[in-house]
Design an enzyme around this catalytic site. Sequence first.
Site, short mmCIF file in Angstrom:
data_model
loop_
_atom_site.label_atom_id
_atom_site.label_comp_id
_atom_site.label_asym_id
_atom_site.label_seq_id
_atom_site.Cartn_x
_atom_site.Cartn_y
_atom_site.Cartn_z
N LYS A 21 79.76 43.01 -76.44
CA LYS A 21 79.14 43.10 -75.92
C LYS A 21 77.83 43.43 -76.44
O LYS A 21 76.85 42.44 -75.67
CB LYS A 21 79.79 45.05 -75.36
CG LYS A 21 78.95 45.69 -74.75
CD LYS A 21 79.26 47.06 -74.27
CE LYS A 21 78.08 47.74 -74.75
NZ LYS A 21 77.06 48.29 -74.72
N ASN A 22 77.71 43.63 -77.73
CA ASN A 22 76.12 43.54 -77.99
C ASN A 22 75.93 42.45 -78.47
O ASN A 22 74.32 42.43 -78.49
CB ASN A 22 75.67 45.02 -79.16
CG ASN A 22 76.03 46.45 -78.56
OD1 ASN A 22 76.23 46.19 -76.79
ND2 ASN A 22 76.49 47.56 -79.83
N ARG A 120 65.23 56.85 -75.41
CA ARG A 120 65.54 55.78 -75.91
C ARG A 120 64.15 55.08 -75.85
O ARG A 120 63.96 54.14 -74.53
CB ARG A 120 66.93 54.53 -75.08
CG ARG A 120 68.99 55.04 -76.04
CD ARG A 120 68.84 54.34 -75.41
NE ARG A 120 69.38 53.75 -75.70
CZ ARG A 120 70.61 52.76 -75.83
NH1 ARG A 120 72.11 52.75 -74.69
NH2 ARG A 120 71.00 51.93 -77.03
N ASP A 304 77.77 54.03 -83.25
CA ASP A 304 78.79 53.53 -81.94
C ASP A 304 80.42 54.51 -81.85
O ASP A 304 81.26 53.77 -81.58
CB ASP A 304 78.57 52.00 -81.37
CG ASP A 304 77.87 51.56 -80.55
OD1 ASP A 304 76.69 53.02 -80.37
OD2 ASP A 304 77.04 50.50 -80.45
C1 UD1 Z 1 71.84 48.66 -79.80
C2 UD1 Z 1 72.68 48.57 -79.20
C3 UD1 Z 1 73.88 50.00 -78.81
C4 UD1 Z 1 74.08 50.97 -81.31
C5 UD1 Z 1 72.29 51.06 -81.26
C6 UD1 Z 1 72.44 50.90 -82.57
C7 UD1 Z 1 72.97 46.76 -78.19
C8 UD1 Z 1 72.60 46.73 -76.32
N1 UD1 Z 1 73.11 48.43 -77.58
O1 UD1 Z 1 71.33 49.45 -79.24
O2 UD1 Z 1 75.12 49.73 -78.82
O3 UD1 Z 1 74.22 52.44 -80.56
O4 UD1 Z 1 72.05 49.40 -81.26
O5 UD1 Z 1 72.73 50.81 -83.76
O6 UD1 Z 1 72.58 46.48 -78.85
N2 UD1 Z 1 63.83 52.75 -81.26
C9 UD1 Z 1 62.83 53.64 -81.54
N3 UD1 Z 1 61.78 52.55 -80.23
C10 UD1 Z 1 62.19 51.45 -80.01
C11 UD1 Z 1 63.48 51.36 -80.18
C12 UD1 Z 1 64.44 51.71 -80.82
O7 UD1 Z 1 62.54 54.74 -81.90
O8 UD1 Z 1 61.76 51.02 -79.56
C13 UD1 Z 1 65.32 54.42 -82.18
C14 UD1 Z 1 65.88 54.55 -81.09
O9 UD1 Z 1 65.77 55.76 -80.56
C15 UD1 Z 1 67.31 54.68 -81.99
C16 UD1 Z 1 66.90 54.08 -83.15
O10 UD1 Z 1 65.70 53.59 -83.16
O11 UD1 Z 1 67.21 56.51 -82.43
C17 UD1 Z 1 67.98 51.94 -83.55
O12 UD1 Z 1 68.07 51.60 -81.48
P1 UD1 Z 1 68.06 50.60 -81.62
O13 UD1 Z 1 68.37 49.99 -82.30
O14 UD1 Z 1 67.04 49.64 -80.66
O15 UD1 Z 1 69.65 50.32 -80.94
P2 UD1 Z 1 69.60 49.50 -79.66
O16 UD1 Z 1 68.84 48.22 -79.33
O17 UD1 Z 1 68.76 50.16 -78.13
#
Ligand code: UD1
Length: 416
Positions: A21-22, A120, A304
Site C-alpha cells: 500500500k505504502n 501528523r 506499523d
Molecule cells: C508513512 C507511512 C505510514 C508509516 C510512516 C512511518 C505511507 C502512506 N504511510 O507515513 O504507514 O506509519 O510512514 O513509517 O507511506 N513528521 C513531521 N512533519 C512532517 C512529516 C512528518 O513532524 O512534515 C513526523 C511525523 O509526525 C512522524 C514522523 O515524522 O512522527 C514520521 O512521519 P512520516 O515518515 O512522514 O510518515 P508518513 O509519510 O506520514
Amino acid sequence: MQLLINGGISPRGSIDISAAKNSVLPILACCTMCKGTVVLHNIAPFGDILNMLSLLKDLGAKAEWDNGIATIDCSGINKWVVNASYANRIRASICLLGPLSTYGETIEIALPGGCNIGARPVDIHIAGMQKLGFDVEQGENLVCIPKSPKSNTIKLSMPSVGATQNLMMAACGIKGTTTILNAACEPEVQDLADFINLMGGNITGAGTPNIVIDGGVQLHGGQYTPIGDRIVAGTYLLTSALGLGGDVTTVGVNPMYCQATLKILQDMGCKIGVGKDWVRVQSDGRLQGIGHIKTRPFPGLATDMQAQLVVVLSLAKGKSIVYENMFENRFGHVSQLNKMGADITIKDNSLIINGVGKLAPQQLQATDLRCGAAMVVAGLAVDGLSTVDNVHFIDRGYFGIENDLKKLGLNVIRSE
Ligand code: UD1
C-alpha cells in the site's frame, strides 16, 4: 461489518503478498507526472488504493483496477484541487503535493481531519517545497504556488517518508540537480525511485539518506510491479508466534525489508527461514519476551508493526518494554488487550508488558488500521469467539484478511 474469529488454532500454510500500500499510493500519485499510460501489477484493491484511484479520476485521469492490474492515464488531468472529501478518506492524498506541483499551476490540497494515531504535521513537506521555490500557505488547505521553482539542496529535519517522496517527485519536474539530505531510507522510497527511473527519470541514492535527483525530464508511461507489502507479510508471520505453535510462510516480500521484525521473532525463540522473496516463521509453544524495543525509521522496527507485536509480547514469557518513537498516540490496542486479560501499562510513549500466557475472547474494535490488524491477531490467539468491529479500517491496508488467514487454516469470517 464485523469479523468473527474462532481462535486457538495453530496456523500452518503459505500466503502470497500483493504490492505494498505504502508503495502503490505514491506511485499512483506519481502517475500524474507520466505522459502515457502506466500499468501496475500485483495490486490488491485495498481501501486506500481504491480511494486513490477515485481521487485521480476526480482530477480528470482515467484510473481503473481489474483483476490485480491498475491502469492509469493522466493525460486528461485538468484540476489541481484535492478536496476535503478525498483528503479525509485517504491521508496519503498529501503525496499528490509533489507530483501536481510539476504542472506549473497553483495547487490546493485539503489537509486530513482528526487523526487517531497522533498529530501528523506537514511542516517538513512545506519547508522542502519552499526550498524548491514554491510559496506554500497552510490553512485548512495547503496552497502551493509555483513562484520560481529551482533545484536546490534540502536537508530534512527528520527523515519523513512522505516528505522524501513528495520532494523527490517535485524535484523531477525541475531542471537541474536537487539533493535531499537526511532522506527516509524506507524500501517504499526506493521503490518509488525505481518506478520513476523506469519511466525515464534520473534518481540516484534512494534507499540511503542522500538522494540526488536530476530533474527536468518528462516521464513516460510503462509497466511496473511495486514491491510486496512488508507490513501485511509481517502481520501474517506474527500469527506463528502466539504461543500455539505455527508454521507460516509469506511469498512476495524481500526478507531484508522485514529484518527488524524477524530479529525480534528470532530472539523470542522462533525459527526463521528466508529466501529471495519468501520468509518462513516456525514456533513451538510459548515464546520468550524480549526486553526493550523501539520503533524507528527503516531499517529499525516499523511503527506499523508495533500494535501487532504488542499482542505477541503480551502472550510471551516475562517483561517487555516497547517504546513508540514515531507517533505519539498509537496505543488504541492497549485498553482492548487489557480487557482480554493482558497486563500492559502505558507510561508516556512506552508500553510495559508483562506476558500473561493466555488471553480471553472479547468484543474488539479497530480504532485505526494497524490496531485493527492487532485485534485480529489477538482474536486468533484465544480459544473461543472474538469479534472485531470497524472492519473498514482493516480493509484500508489488508484485502480480504479473512481469506488470507483461511490459507493458514484459521477461522475468520466476515459478517455484514
Ligand atoms: C508513512 C507511512 C505510514 C508509516 C510512516 C512511518 C505511507 C502512506 N504511510 O507515513 O504507514 O506509519 O510512514 O513509517 O507511506 N513528521 C513531521 N512533519 C512532517 C512529516 C512528518 O513532524 O512534515 C513526523 C511525523 O509526525 C512522524 C514522523 O515524522 O512522527 C514520521 O512521519 P512520516 O515518515 O512522514 O510518515 P508518513 O509519510 O506520514
